[in-house]
Design a protein around this motif. Sequence first.
Motif, PDB file in Angstrom:
ATOM      1  N   ILE A  26       0.837  -1.206   0.000  1.00  0.00           N
ATOM      2  CA  ILE A  26       0.000   0.000   0.000  1.00  0.00           C
ATOM      3  C   ILE A  26       0.867   1.249   0.000  1.00  0.00           C
ATOM      4  N   LEU A  27       1.846   1.291   0.874  1.00  0.00           N
ATOM      5  CA  LEU A  27       2.664   2.492   1.023  1.00  0.00           C
ATOM      6  C   LEU A  27       3.427   2.833  -0.255  1.00  0.00           C
ATOM      7  N   GLY A  72      -1.987  -1.669  -3.980  1.00  0.00           N
ATOM      8  CA  GLY A  72      -0.982  -2.119  -3.033  1.00  0.00           C
ATOM      9  C   GLY A  72      -1.474  -3.179  -2.079  1.00  0.00           C
ATOM     10  N   TYR A  73      -2.740  -3.118  -1.730  1.00  0.00           N
ATOM     11  CA  TYR A  73      -3.312  -4.118  -0.823  1.00  0.00           C
ATOM     12  C   TYR A  73      -3.236  -5.512  -1.434  1.00  0.00           C
ATOM     13  N   TYR A  74      -3.630  -5.612  -2.701  1.00  0.00           N
ATOM     14  CA  TYR A  74      -3.610  -6.933  -3.341  1.00  0.00           C
ATOM     15  C   TYR A  74      -2.196  -7.355  -3.728  1.00  0.00           C
ATOM     16  N   MET A  75      -1.318  -6.394  -3.990  1.00  0.00           N
ATOM     17  CA  MET A  75       0.083  -6.762  -4.200  1.00  0.00           C
ATOM     18  C   MET A  75       0.679  -7.325  -2.918  1.00  0.00           C
ATOM     19  N   GLY A  76       0.306  -6.711  -1.788  1.00  0.00           N
ATOM     20  CA  GLY A  76       0.782  -7.207  -0.502  1.00  0.00           C
ATOM     21  C   GLY A  76       0.274  -8.606  -0.209  1.00  0.00           C
ATOM     22  N   THR A  83      -3.532 -10.123 -10.371  1.00  0.00           N
ATOM     23  CA  THR A  83      -4.515  -9.685 -11.366  1.00  0.00           C
ATOM     24  C   THR A  83      -5.456  -8.646 -10.769  1.00  0.00           C
ATOM     25  N   LEU A  84      -5.931  -8.914  -9.547  1.00  0.00           N
ATOM     26  CA  LEU A  84      -6.814  -7.954  -8.882  1.00  0.00           C
ATOM     27  C   LEU A  84      -6.110  -6.629  -8.616  1.00  0.00           C
ATOM     28  N   SER A  85      -4.813  -6.685  -8.346  1.00  0.00           N
ATOM     29  CA  SER A  85      -4.062  -5.460  -8.056  1.00  0.00           C
ATOM     30  C   SER A  85      -3.987  -4.526  -9.260  1.00  0.00           C
ATOM     31  N   LEU A  86      -4.227  -5.065 -10.446  1.00  0.00           N
ATOM     32  CA  LEU A  86      -4.267  -4.234 -11.648  1.00  0.00           C
ATOM     33  C   LEU A  86      -5.696  -3.929 -12.080  1.00  0.00           C
TER      34      LEU A  86
END
Length: 232
Positions: A101-102, A149-153, A169-172
């Motif tokens: 996220i950050l 960032g949440y889904y990348m995390g 995929t969701l992070s994009l």
Amino acid sequence: MLLFSVLVAAVAPGLALLTYFYLKDRYDYEPLHMILRVFLMGILIVLPVMIIQRGMMLWLGDNPYLESILISGGVEEFVKWFVIYHIIYNHTEFDEPYDGILYSVAVSLGFATVENVLYAIAGNASVSAMFLRALLPVSGHAMFAVIMGYYMGKAKFIDDEKKKRWYLTLSLVLPFFWHALYDVIMNTMVNHWLWFIAPLMAGLWYGAVGKITRANNRSPFRFVKREEEVKL
């Protein structure tokens, strides 16, 4: 003097929001030099994004829906995602879920700050107009970044490869969807846009607060800090 005030009003929201998200890191503060580097990356991608968008506008023509969905939301979110995934995702400093996220917020706010400054210079904007932009586009960029960032995390710290690909995929896709929806409202609704954009932004902020909490709660440093507090 007025121009200086407008420029300060254009830069301040991005820095204020970046500070807010930096202080929301509850268990392991990231190095400031890393945050500033990622913020600078967001500044540097403005020019290539503008070039891509200009080329797409010449190719696709003047259509407000295509501009909102593909040219604006699509290009901007993909480039930001590309930078985060290829430069930050495997970095050693990305060591807890909240870092996604950050760092996503840092890139997005670097981008949004330059966008705001360019608007202030080109549009002869007032301080009040900059205040409105702080509440809408600058804040919007931050909200889309929280989702990214949440889904990348989540993807970074899960062993299941199928779920990892799904979260990436969701992070994009999700930031792209919300950005596109935001732009469609702003670009196609002349008289009643506020009735749609206000609940959208409220919902995004509400969702962002929950994602911040959940990401922090999954930090591997959470129990370490508790043990230190118990010892004290």
